[in-house]
Design an enzyme around this catalytic site. Structure first.
Site, PDB file in Angstrom:
ATOM      1  N   GLU A  60      10.347   0.935  11.103  1.00 55.03           N
ATOM      2  CA  GLU A  60       9.023   1.574  11.084  1.00 55.03           C
ATOM      3  C   GLU A  60       8.667   2.113  12.464  1.00 55.03           C
ATOM      4  O   GLU A  60       8.151   3.228  12.596  1.00 55.03           O
ATOM      5  CB  GLU A  60       7.969   0.559  10.619  1.00 55.03           C
ATOM      6  N   ASP A 118      -0.838  -4.392   8.759  1.00 56.99           N
ATOM      7  CA  ASP A 118      -1.383  -5.722   8.478  1.00 56.99           C
ATOM      8  C   ASP A 118      -2.729  -5.926   9.168  1.00 56.99           C
ATOM      9  O   ASP A 118      -3.577  -6.673   8.685  1.00 56.99           O
ATOM     10  CB  ASP A 118      -0.388  -6.794   8.915  1.00 56.99           C
ATOM     11  N   THR A 161       0.836  -1.202   0.000  1.00 54.84           N
ATOM     12  CA  THR A 161       0.000   0.000   0.000  1.00 54.84           C
ATOM     13  C   THR A 161       0.869   1.249   0.000  1.00 54.84           C
ATOM     14  O   THR A 161       0.601   2.218  -0.721  1.00 54.84           O
ATOM     15  CB  THR A 161      -0.946   0.012   1.219  1.00 54.84           C
ATOM     16  N   ASP A 221       2.353   5.134   6.583  1.00 54.29           N
ATOM     17  CA  ASP A 221       2.652   3.712   6.418  1.00 54.29           C
ATOM     18  C   ASP A 221       1.355   2.925   6.392  1.00 54.29           C
ATOM     19  O   ASP A 221       0.283   3.452   6.726  1.00 54.29           O
ATOM     20  CB  ASP A 221       3.544   3.233   7.564  1.00 54.29           C
TER      21      ASP A 221
END
Length: 227
Positions: free
Chosen positions: A108, A89, A36, A86
């Site tokens: 991250e 999941d 994404t 970002d």
């Protein structure tokens, strides 16, 4: 007729386009890793003259940013960032996340912690009531792999070593199945305290601030965390 995979990619593109409208101009932004986020990076290239540059959460993201003509910055020199963008999941209604499917969870988490706002972009399939259907990734030092796995079994998890994979930090990933994540804050702290754990892909202490959700009916929701 559109295939399910094509539908998923369409929603990722829609979420990325909506997130682009939320980022400030004339600053350095943090950029995450994943399918994404890749759509977001490609769109970011179209406005590269309106941002100063980006801090990348992985080597793969850095390469994609460079291909889109975006200057790369070092977090050690930029200081805190205004925004980090970002994917995830999984996300619950408190915008607590499971991340790390791409293996970049430690970087991250560092960039998210150093950013004033964390914008997370997902399609609606990632929204859940309780985290844990997606396996929880944990980055571990190589010598601690077996020890950490045994400790996670004691916590009720079913750890699997991610085969033929090393992180950008040259560590291993354990993917933990069947773990009870009804108390994400407590669990994140508990796992982080295990010697040899570099980082856990549970973003509960530093959740997203805003969640951009692309839905199959064509709508985009921008959500804030609920209590």
């Amino acid at each position: 007729m559109t295939t399910p995979d094509t539908d998923s990619e369409r929603l990722k593109q829609a979420a990325a386009a909506a997130a682009l409208e939320l980022i400030p101009r004339d600053c350095v932004i943090g950029v995450g890793t994943g399918s994404t986020t890749n759509y977001f990076i490609d769109l970011l290239g179209d406005i590269r003259n309106h941002i100063e540059g980006a801090v990348a959460s992985s080597e793969a993201t850095a390469e994609r940013l460079k291909k889109n003509g975006i200057d790369l910055m070092d977090l050690n020199t930029t200081g805190d960032l205004p925004v980090y963008v970002d994917g995830a999941d999984e996300t619950n209604t408190r915008l607590q996340l499971i991340k790390g499917g791409g293996g970049a969870l430690t970087r991250e988490k560092i960039i998210a912690a150093a950013s004033h706002e964390f914008i997370c972009l997902v399609d609606e399939s990632k929204c859940v009531d309780t985290l844990g259907e997606f396996p929880l990734p944990i980055e571990v030092l190589p010598m601690a792999r077996s020890y950490v796995a045994r400790e996670l079994v004691k916590m009720g998890g079913d750890p699997e070593l991610r085969e033929a994979f090393k992180t950008d930090n040259d560590n291993y990933i354990l993917d933990i199945y069947s773990l009870d994540i009804t108390e994400p804050l407590e669990l994140e702290t508990r796992i982080n305290q295990l010697p040899g754990v570099v980082s856990v892909g549970l973003f509960a202490h530093r959740p997203a601030d805003r969640l951009v959700v692309a839905r199959a009916n064509g709508t985009i929701d921008v959500m804030k965390a609920t209590a």
